[in-house]
Design a protein around this motif. Sequence first.
Motif, PDB file in Angstrom:
ATOM      1  N   TRP A 154       0.793  -1.118  -0.053  1.00  0.00           N
ATOM      2  CA  TRP A 154       0.004   0.020   0.008  1.00  0.00           C
ATOM      3  C   TRP A 154       0.958   1.194   0.138  1.00  0.00           C
ATOM      4  O   TRP A 154       0.639   2.216  -0.708  1.00  0.00           O
ATOM      5  N   ILE A 155       1.885   1.243   0.984  1.00  0.00           N
ATOM      6  CA  ILE A 155       2.806   2.336   0.750  1.00  0.00           C
ATOM      7  C   ILE A 155       3.169   2.607  -0.590  1.00  0.00           C
ATOM      8  O   ILE A 155       3.413   3.870  -0.823  1.00  0.00           O
ATOM      9  N   LEU A 156       3.486   1.675  -1.167  1.00  0.00           N
ATOM     10  CA  LEU A 156       4.153   1.777  -2.546  1.00  0.00           C
ATOM     11  C   LEU A 156       3.239   1.737  -3.602  1.00  0.00           C
ATOM     12  O   LEU A 156       3.666   1.635  -5.029  1.00  0.00           O
ATOM     13  N   ASN A 157       1.777   1.753  -3.576  1.00  0.00           N
ATOM     14  CA  ASN A 157       0.953   1.762  -4.491  1.00  0.00           C
ATOM     15  C   ASN A 157       1.186   3.115  -5.357  1.00  0.00           C
ATOM     16  O   ASN A 157       1.460   3.997  -4.902  1.00  0.00           O
ATOM     17  N   ALA A 158       1.171   2.735  -6.567  1.00  0.00           N
ATOM     18  CA  ALA A 158       1.615   3.738  -7.551  1.00  0.00           C
ATOM     19  C   ALA A 158       0.353   4.729  -7.663  1.00  0.00           C
ATOM     20  O   ALA A 158       0.676   5.957  -8.096  1.00  0.00           O
ATOM     21  N   GLN A 159      -0.721   4.422  -7.546  1.00  0.00           N
ATOM     22  CA  GLN A 159      -2.039   5.251  -7.585  1.00  0.00           C
ATOM     23  C   GLN A 159      -1.915   6.169  -6.145  1.00  0.00           C
ATOM     24  O   GLN A 159      -2.264   7.413  -6.336  1.00  0.00           O
ATOM     25  N   TYR A 160      -2.050   5.624  -5.149  1.00  0.00           N
ATOM     26  CA  TYR A 160      -2.397   6.183  -4.000  1.00  0.00           C
ATOM     27  C   TYR A 160      -1.541   6.265  -2.883  1.00  0.00           C
ATOM     28  O   TYR A 160      -1.616   6.641  -1.783  1.00  0.00           O
ATOM     29  N   GLY A 161      -0.150   5.533  -3.123  1.00  0.00           N
ATOM     30  CA  GLY A 161       0.669   5.269  -2.281  1.00  0.00           C
ATOM     31  C   GLY A 161       1.256   6.404  -1.482  1.00  0.00           C
ATOM     32  O   GLY A 161       1.200   7.454  -1.762  1.00  0.00           O
ATOM     33  N   VAL A 162       1.691   6.149  -0.032  1.00  0.00           N
ATOM     34  CA  VAL A 162       2.227   7.187   0.608  1.00  0.00           C
ATOM     35  C   VAL A 162       3.707   7.881   0.324  1.00  0.00           C
ATOM     36  O   VAL A 162       3.902   8.943   0.237  1.00  0.00           O
ATOM     37  N   ALA A 163       4.342   6.634  -0.374  1.00  0.00           N
ATOM     38  CA  ALA A 163       5.603   6.877  -0.668  1.00  0.00           C
ATOM     39  C   ALA A 163       5.624   7.972  -1.887  1.00  0.00           C
ATOM     40  O   ALA A 163       6.461   8.885  -1.802  1.00  0.00           O
ATOM     41  N   ASN A 164       4.627   7.782  -2.818  1.00  0.00           N
ATOM     42  CA  ASN A 164       4.492   8.686  -3.871  1.00  0.00           C
ATOM     43  C   ASN A 164       4.266   9.973  -3.522  1.00  0.00           C
ATOM     44  O   ASN A 164       4.857  11.086  -3.856  1.00  0.00           O
ATOM     45  N   ALA A 165       3.244  10.173  -2.516  1.00  0.00           N
ATOM     46  CA  ALA A 165       2.843  11.414  -1.802  1.00  0.00           C
ATOM     47  C   ALA A 165       3.879  12.430  -1.216  1.00  0.00           C
ATOM     48  O   ALA A 165       4.060  13.412  -1.746  1.00  0.00           O
ATOM     49  N   LEU A 166       4.686  11.676  -0.484  1.00  0.00           N
ATOM     50  CA  LEU A 166       5.505  11.963   0.371  1.00  0.00           C
ATOM     51  C   LEU A 166       6.736  12.611  -0.793  1.00  0.00           C
ATOM     52  O   LEU A 166       7.227  13.678  -0.640  1.00  0.00           O
ATOM     53  N   LEU A 167       7.255  11.765  -1.348  1.00  0.00           N
ATOM     54  CA  LEU A 167       8.485  11.966  -2.449  1.00  0.00           C
ATOM     55  C   LEU A 167       7.946  13.238  -3.205  1.00  0.00           C
ATOM     56  O   LEU A 167       8.795  14.056  -3.696  1.00  0.00           O
ATOM     57  N   THR A 168       6.639  13.285  -3.673  1.00  0.00           N
ATOM     58  CA  THR A 168       6.315  14.284  -4.684  1.00  0.00           C
ATOM     59  C   THR A 168       5.955  15.632  -4.083  1.00  0.00           C
ATOM     60  O   THR A 168       6.513  16.897  -4.409  1.00  0.00           O
ATOM     61  N   HIS A 171       9.304  17.153  -3.281  1.00  0.00           N
ATOM     62  CA  HIS A 171      10.006  17.538  -4.588  1.00  0.00           C
ATOM     63  C   HIS A 171      11.199  16.773  -4.868  1.00  0.00           C
ATOM     64  O   HIS A 171      11.831  17.118  -5.704  1.00  0.00           O
ATOM     65  N   LEU A 172      11.176  15.413  -4.458  1.00  0.00           N
ATOM     66  CA  LEU A 172      12.201  14.650  -4.527  1.00  0.00           C
ATOM     67  C   LEU A 172      12.238  13.835  -5.790  1.00  0.00           C
ATOM     68  O   LEU A 172      12.847  13.304  -6.545  1.00  0.00           O
ATOM     69  N   GLN A 173      10.743  13.696  -6.243  1.00  0.00           N
ATOM     70  CA  GLN A 173      10.509  13.259  -7.735  1.00  0.00           C
ATOM     71  C   GLN A 173       9.390  14.155  -8.158  1.00  0.00           C
ATOM     72  O   GLN A 173       8.554  14.613  -7.743  1.00  0.00           O
ATOM     73  N   ASP A 174       9.339  14.031  -9.817  1.00  0.00           N
ATOM     74  CA  ASP A 174       8.477  14.810 -10.490  1.00  0.00           C
ATOM     75  C   ASP A 174       6.983  14.720 -10.078  1.00  0.00           C
ATOM     76  O   ASP A 174       6.120  15.337 -10.140  1.00  0.00           O
ATOM     77  N   GLY A 175       6.834  13.397 -10.111  1.00  0.00           N
ATOM     78  CA  GLY A 175       5.316  12.926 -10.129  1.00  0.00           C
ATOM     79  C   GLY A 175       5.041  11.397  -9.588  1.00  0.00           C
ATOM     80  O   GLY A 175       6.277  10.863  -9.286  1.00  0.00           O
ATOM     81  N   TYR A 176       4.000  10.981  -9.601  1.00  0.00           N
ATOM     82  CA  TYR A 176       3.722   9.763  -9.029  1.00  0.00           C
ATOM     83  C   TYR A 176       4.404   8.724 -10.186  1.00  0.00           C
ATOM     84  O   TYR A 176       4.552   8.661 -11.410  1.00  0.00           O
TER      85      TYR A 176
END
Lengths: 325, 437
Positions: A154-168, A171-176
């Motif tokens: 779930w953390i790494l879920n591409a669409q809803y994951g916390v990892a994506n939300a946090l890193l985006t 500004h550590l990554q451009d998008g999900y």
Amino acid sequence: MTAAPPARPAPTPPATGPAPPARRWPLRRHAAGGQIRLALLLLLPAALVVFGVVLYPAGRALVISFYDVDSPFPGRYPFVGLRNYTDILADRRLWTAVGHTAYFTVVSTALELVLGLGLAQLLAAPLRLRWLFRAIVILPWALPTIVNGAMWRWILNAQYGVANALLTELHLQDGYRSWLGEDPFLALNMVVVADVWKNTSLVAFFLLAGLQTIPRGLHEAARVDGAGPIRSFLRITLPLLVPNIALVLVLRTIEAFKVFDIVYVMTGGGPASGTQTITFFTYLQAFSAQRFSSGASLAYLTVTAILLLALVYLRLLRQSELRSP
Amino acid sequence: MSENMSELSRRRLLQLSAISGAGLLLAACDVGGGSDTSGDSGAAGTGEGQIKALFMKQAGYSEDDIRAMTDEFQKKYPKIKVEPSFVAYEALHDKIVAAAPASTFDVVLIDVIWPAEFGSKRIVTDVTDQFPANWKSDMLGGALATAAYRDRYYGVPWILDTKYFFYNTDMLSKAGVDPASLSTWDGVRTAARALKAKKVVEYPLIWSWKQAEALICDYTQLVGAFGGKFLSDDGKSIAFNTGGGLQALEFMKQTLDAKLTNPNSAESLEEDVRKIFSDGQAAMALNWTYLFNAANDPQQSKIAGKVGVASTPSGPAGAPGVNGSMALSVSTGSRNQKAAWTYISYITSAEVQNTYAKSSLPCWTRSYDDPAVASTLPQVVPVAKKQLADLIARPQVPRYNEISQILQAELQNALLNRKPPKKALDDAAEQARTLLS
């Protein structure tokens, strides 16, 4: 396949004092014989359980690996000798899985060791609320692997994951981005991360136990002699921790080698079979494809590999003990 | 600690291995023996008592539906007690296999792709003789095929399903796309381009392309549209690596490359597709019937009331839907096969299926003319009536599961840019060739 209990690597029997003398003078005392009989009687239930759930199935699996068993029912199946072994060793998918397993084992064990060493130092430091830190650190390890796998999925879920939300957001990554579905190698690394997150705490506690046996006086003496913290870590802490490190290495390597559940939950072996490990491949062969013999021979090849690993480790361990004062 | 370690010397380890070896020898006496009648340990039973049933927790009837059906059954047959269990679809096959020798379950839910395997290995019973003649005429053809292998029946069809094409009506009108244009895959691609160009949604399409059976279902539907075949007509060789089979994969790949398909499709199952579609993050999706009801439920969807449903778009060769039906079987080891059959006959009956039509459409022809059924899902039933008459099956071979796994991995290799589509399918065909005999 499940996490092993945090036991010592082999069931060394408790020191049974009277046994060796009894063997030497068998007729000296009747009481000794009675004691042995009692001991055997007391051991019987455990022996039955071990035979029933370990030795018998292991034996059956070995025999099955020489037949061509393609259904879960007992029955008559053709004897094929070593063909299952030769077939499976010639299967390209096995060697891909071996590669994944080796990578997973080496990287996750190494990371757990390095991080665990650092964590153990922190936990040993005289801090306030140390008990609280220790309790928090043990939490990941207390989590069942299945829960841990589901959590990371779930953390790494591409669409809803916390990892994506946090890193985006940071500004550590451009998008999900996709962590588990796009790049098989990235997915394998993410499985490593989930495993490291869970098992570092176990390693840390093993090493903490070792750290606490090192007399403080040694460090103090080193400081008096002008050694800095790094030097005293390298020359005192590390050498004295070698037995603990070796033990934890044996445990973690073997566990990592058998990795199954976290893969099953996080990626199901995908993408493009990029996270299929040996045990996962064994499972697919045995249960999804109903090639029980193939699965059994794979399992035996795994056991052999682990046994060899254990032998090498034990030898290294003995050498290091002989060398250490 | 180090003292203990030194006790575990190499010699001791070898000794332990030797003891295990002795255990192995003992065990050896048993294997390969057993009775000839593999798996015939079951019995008809008295028709009363307790039975256990294994279902899946996904699509089709929900867990609540099944518990409610079972409660009603027990009111009618108080002498039979049913204990239902539920697992994820991904675990269902392996659970049935692993539970078979212990006869844990009396009734098991099997997928349309398993009768060949389970029937030939006698994991489930052949119920041809119990199968009433009128069922054969009263059930839809696609449903009947679900439990059949080589003219024998290995269960009773229960879930009749195929993948429909769902779209977000709101998004389509924002992009000025006419839903009627979605009747072909070319039309879908054009619509997706329009949706993307007008920035209505970043990725108009979402699919279930995770390395799982779900990927094969989507692929099968496209194979049908492009006129491909899995096997040659005599069933002796692989045919998916040429013609329609290849075009289907190329189509999938093109929509990914053009960023019309959400790249997360490669890690999505049907449930992920449902969530992404219900969340308004996709305009079009292929999924089972249940999506319609779920996406229109305001509790779990942001697009309730904006869901359109159509039969699957057509390709150059037509528009067959993948046969994704499931059947209920009596396990061979069941000691209460009579009671199991009574239970199966009840929950597969037209009356029960009509009551729960909202979750899964009935297998019975006459249900579709029943105003009560038609009114539960007025948008879906007319579409279903047309689609269910035109289905494409995945290969009915005992080693289907293995072939599917090989194909899943190779399809992903192509979708994830690791191999060109042709090479991926050729590799899959090469590996699968020996599994056909």
